[in-house]
Every structure is written in C-alpha cells, then in structure tokens.
Design a protein around this motif. Structure first.
Motif, PDB file in Angstrom:
ATOM      1  N   UNK A 197      16.731  36.798 -39.786  1.00 14.64           N
ATOM      2  CA  UNK A 197      17.401  36.035 -38.762  1.00 14.64           C
ATOM      3  C   UNK A 197      16.274  35.112 -38.175  1.00 14.64           C
ATOM      4  N   UNK A 198      15.075  35.675 -38.180  1.00 20.50           N
ATOM      5  CA  UNK A 198      13.855  35.097 -37.413  1.00 20.50           C
ATOM      6  C   UNK A 198      13.579  33.594 -38.013  1.00 20.50           C
ATOM      7  N   UNK A 199      13.346  33.936 -39.347  1.00 19.63           N
ATOM      8  CA  UNK A 199      13.250  32.728 -40.515  1.00 19.63           C
ATOM      9  C   UNK A 199      14.212  31.633 -40.094  1.00 19.63           C
ATOM     10  N   UNK A 208      19.359  32.291 -32.456  1.00 21.83           N
ATOM     11  CA  UNK A 208      18.991  33.653 -32.696  1.00 21.83           C
ATOM     12  C   UNK A 208      19.400  34.277 -31.211  1.00 21.83           C
ATOM     13  N   UNK A 209      20.067  35.233 -30.996  1.00 23.42           N
ATOM     14  CA  UNK A 209      20.714  35.925 -29.880  1.00 23.42           C
ATOM     15  C   UNK A 209      19.305  37.229 -29.436  1.00 23.42           C
ATOM     16  N   UNK A 210      18.649  36.797 -28.578  1.00 27.57           N
ATOM     17  CA  UNK A 210      17.567  37.598 -28.371  1.00 27.57           C
ATOM     18  C   UNK A 210      18.123  39.291 -28.032  1.00 27.57           C
ATOM     19  N   UNK A 213      18.256  41.577 -30.843  1.00 29.42           N
ATOM     20  CA  UNK A 213      17.241  41.571 -31.807  1.00 29.42           C
ATOM     21  C   UNK A 213      15.917  42.442 -31.168  1.00 29.42           C
ATOM     22  N   UNK A 214      16.073  42.508 -29.989  1.00 28.92           N
ATOM     23  CA  UNK A 214      15.028  42.838 -29.047  1.00 28.92           C
ATOM     24  C   UNK A 214      14.772  44.423 -29.332  1.00 28.92           C
ATOM     25  N   UNK A 215      15.635  44.939 -29.487  1.00 28.74           N
ATOM     26  CA  UNK A 215      15.383  46.454 -29.664  1.00 28.74           C
ATOM     27  C   UNK A 215      15.337  46.987 -31.161  1.00 28.74           C
ATOM     28  N   UNK A 216      15.523  46.168 -32.045  1.00 27.04           N
ATOM     29  CA  UNK A 216      15.457  46.406 -33.406  1.00 27.04           C
ATOM     30  C   UNK A 216      16.497  47.770 -33.725  1.00 27.04           C
ATOM     31  N   UNK A 218      19.581  49.079 -35.804  1.00 33.09           N
ATOM     32  CA  UNK A 218      20.240  48.692 -37.001  1.00 33.09           C
ATOM     33  C   UNK A 218      21.436  47.999 -36.822  1.00 33.09           C
ATOM     34  N   UNK A 219      22.278  48.536 -35.926  1.00 30.65           N
ATOM     35  CA  UNK A 219      23.640  48.030 -35.754  1.00 30.65           C
ATOM     36  C   UNK A 219      23.633  46.541 -35.044  1.00 30.65           C
ATOM     37  N   UNK A 220      22.812  46.518 -34.311  1.00 32.85           N
ATOM     38  CA  UNK A 220      22.624  45.215 -33.670  1.00 32.85           C
ATOM     39  C   UNK A 220      22.108  44.122 -34.853  1.00 32.85           C
ATOM     40  N   UNK A 221      21.265  44.396 -35.345  1.00 35.91           N
ATOM     41  CA  UNK A 221      20.390  43.748 -36.464  1.00 35.91           C
ATOM     42  C   UNK A 221      21.561  43.183 -37.590  1.00 35.91           C
ATOM     43  N   UNK A 222      22.326  44.161 -37.657  1.00 32.45           N
ATOM     44  CA  UNK A 222      23.588  43.901 -39.074  1.00 32.45           C
ATOM     45  C   UNK A 222      24.451  42.948 -38.376  1.00 32.45           C
ATOM     46  N   UNK A 223      24.829  43.147 -37.006  1.00 28.95           N
ATOM     47  CA  UNK A 223      25.726  42.108 -36.113  1.00 28.95           C
ATOM     48  C   UNK A 223      25.054  40.835 -36.385  1.00 28.95           C
ATOM     49  N   UNK A 224      23.912  40.868 -36.165  1.00 32.94           N
ATOM     50  CA  UNK A 224      23.077  39.345 -36.060  1.00 32.94           C
ATOM     51  C   UNK A 224      23.208  38.761 -37.293  1.00 32.94           C
ATOM     52  N   UNK A 225      22.699  39.854 -38.565  1.00 30.50           N
ATOM     53  CA  UNK A 225      22.828  39.185 -39.850  1.00 30.50           C
ATOM     54  C   UNK A 225      23.971  38.436 -40.318  1.00 30.50           C
ATOM     55  N   UNK A 226      25.329  39.003 -39.696  1.00 26.01           N
ATOM     56  CA  UNK A 226      26.547  38.676 -40.227  1.00 26.01           C
ATOM     57  C   UNK A 226      26.562  37.096 -39.432  1.00 26.01           C
TER      58      UNK A 226
END
Length: 339
Positions: A197-199, A208-210, A213-216, A218-226
């Motif tokens: 998501x950063x690249x 990029x929704x900070x 991603x700020x707390x890394x 998994x659930x939030x990162x997967x949401x951002x990946x979508x």
C-alpha cells in the motif's frame, strides 16, 4: 503457454560485514541477482519456461554469468551485449535493500546504457506469453523509462500478459523525476500489479489512509489492501489482479502475510511468523515468481496466493538473492504451517 520473459538489470550483490572483518579476511561474499533475474531463476527452477533480458558487457565475466544462468535453465538468448560494466550494489549482511545502508554502483553500466533503438522487441517477444518487469528499471534513467514504454506497447499489441512489481528504491530515482510522474503511464499497460500500500501511494498516487496503517494491525492492513487494490483497478482498467505483501520485523525475525485481489474478491494468505531469518533480499521477487507460477498453471487465486506466500517466506532462510526451494519444498511448507 509460451515463455515468461523477465526484463531488468543483472546485479552483483557485495556483502561486507558491518564490523569490517572482510578487510582482515581479504574476502567479500557476493551473490548474483537483480529483482527480475531472481524471478526468472525461481520460475526456471519450478519448471516454467523462463527467459531473461538484460544488457551485459562483452567480456569473460559476462560469459561466466551467462553460463551461470544457462546452468539454471534460463534462456539467455535475448541478452544484449554492449557497454563496459556490470552493475553492483553493496549491502551489509542481513540488511534489506530498502535499508539506508545500501550503496549502488550502477552508473554507466551496460544496462543503464540501453536506449529505444537497442532492443528489437518484435523478435524478443517471439514465443513469449508473459512479460515481467519492475519499477527498478524506470528508476535508473529516462532512457529506460522509454525502453519500458516501448516494450509495453509491443507486448500489448501482441496480447502478452504483463506483470509489474512496484519495487521502490529511493536511492535510484535521481534523474529529476518522481516515481509518480513516471509509473502510472507504465502501469496502465499491466495486467497484474504487485507491491504494497505504501509503494502504490508513492509510485501510483493511490490514497494512503494513515489511520489504517499506523499500528500495523493485520485487520486494518487487509482493509487497506482492499481499498488500494480497488483504487488501482479503477485507475488502470487493463489491470485485473493486484497483490500486496506485508512484511514486518518481529524481534530478530519476521511477520509476513499477503493479499491478492482477483475477480472482485480479496484473498488473504496464511500469516507466517519466524523468530530468526537469514536473508531478506529476494523475498518479494520470490513472491512475484510464485504468483506467475500459480497463474501460469491455471491455479485458483487462493492456491496461487498461498504458494507465492510460502515461497517468499522460505526465501527468508536462504542465503542468496534467488530461491533454491523446489515446488515440493514450498508445498511442504504450506502443509506444515497450515496445521
């Protein structure tokens, strides 16, 4: 299916230890690599017809490197012989190529000297059904941006499937352009885009929704990946598949999982955790090779993702740029960790 052609710069990775012991031993470990060669090497090992296009000087060192690749069943017939030198980079043992400690020695290399008149893409693409390149190529200079654009134009006209790895190397983008000024035009010709998501934010301008991603987590990162995957598909209609990797330090080890957005659905891999690893270099390349391997053989998106993720995880325990894990090794890893 035809051959998979990988395009990029062959590099020698020189690995001095952080303490300077190499000076006392009068010895420097090195590895043959480069992101796209790592992909080509993995595919050849796994039985996929694999070809590699780079540029090398015409000397005995290149002859030995060509022999090295041919021994690994890589078709080197597309290689261009020109220029005076092979690209190098220096990376302390155990460090990541994104680390500030990486030193590139690539200026004036044979590959950096490629221009749009050098490669006859019509003939190079004969018998090729998949073309792979990474964002490292256009990071080098404007001529290579133009070479990539020409390759993509011909590949698209021939109906060749195109994959792109959004490798971001801050120390390479030094010729007056930011990645986001260059990469979207190239990404528009790609069928599969891999990165994180950063690249995607840095290179394609994706939001990029900070807060996600700020707390890394998994659930939030997967949401951002979508969200990122859907944004890429909207922006680049030719692209139908988006992969994201998530790799974080975990003490002395690693925490690793991935996602794959394909046919309007997001697949999430098994999460791998290890207390110790050997070498971070080439893990993402191995993941890319795993995606190609899965789709090349008509596997489902879920199967493809698990194979690619396990392959990338196993690469973390191999001291080299390219993987040495066989298909059986990787499948055994999936079985072991899935329990």
């Amino acid at each position: 299916m035809g051959k998979v052609l990988s395009f990029g710069e062959l590099l020698l990775r020189i690995c001095p230890d952080a303490e300077g012991q190499w000076l006392q031993e009068n010895s420097l470990p090195f590895y043959v690599g480069g992101a796209e060669l790592n992909v080509a090497t993995a595919l050849a090992l796994w039985g996929v017809p694999s070809a590699y296009l780079t540029a090398l000087p015409e000397n005995f060192l290149s002859e030995q490197l060509m022999g090295y690749m041919q021994e690994r069943q890589i078709d080197t017939s597309p290689v261009v012989l020109q220029g005076e030198r092979v690209g190098l980079y220096y990376l302390p043992k155990g460090k990541d190529v994104k680390n500030a400690g990486v030193i590139y020695d690539r200026a004036g290399s044979a590959f950096a000297g490629l221009t749009t008149g050098t490669i006859q893409w019509d003939s190079v693409f004969e018998g090729v059904s998949w073309f792979h390149f990474s964002a490292i190529c256009p990071a080098i200079n404007q001529n290579l941006v133009d070479v990539c654009a020409q390759a993509l134009q011909v590949a698209t006209a021939k109906g060749i499937f195109v994959s792109l790895d959004l490798n971001y190397r801050a120390k390479l983008w030094k010729y007056g352009k930011e990645p986001v000024e260059v990469m979207p035009a190239l990404a528009a010709s790609c069928d599969l885009i891999m990165g994180n998501v950063w690249a995607a934010n840095k290179m394609l301008g994706m939001p990029l929704q900070e807060e996600l991603v700020q707390d890394i987590e998994k659930e939030k990162l997967v949401q951002h990946a979508q969200l990122t995957s859907e944004a890429i598909l909207r922006e680049f209609p030719k692209c139908k598949t988006v992969a994201n990797t998530f790799r974080f330090d975990h003490g002395q080890g690693i925490r690793y999982f991935t996602t794959l957005y394909h046919q309007n659905g997001l697949h999430v891999s098994h999460e791998y955790v290890a207390d110790q690893i050997l070498d971070k270099v080439g893990s993402g390349d191995c993941f890319m090779a795993g995606l190609i391997y899965g789709f090349y053989h008509g596997k489902s998106a879920a199967e493809t993702l698990e194979f690619a993720t396990a392959a990338a995880f196993k690469k973390l325990f191999i001291l080299s740029d390219a993987t040495t894990s066989t298909v059986a090794d990787i499948e055994a890893t999936i079985t072991t960790y899935a329990k």
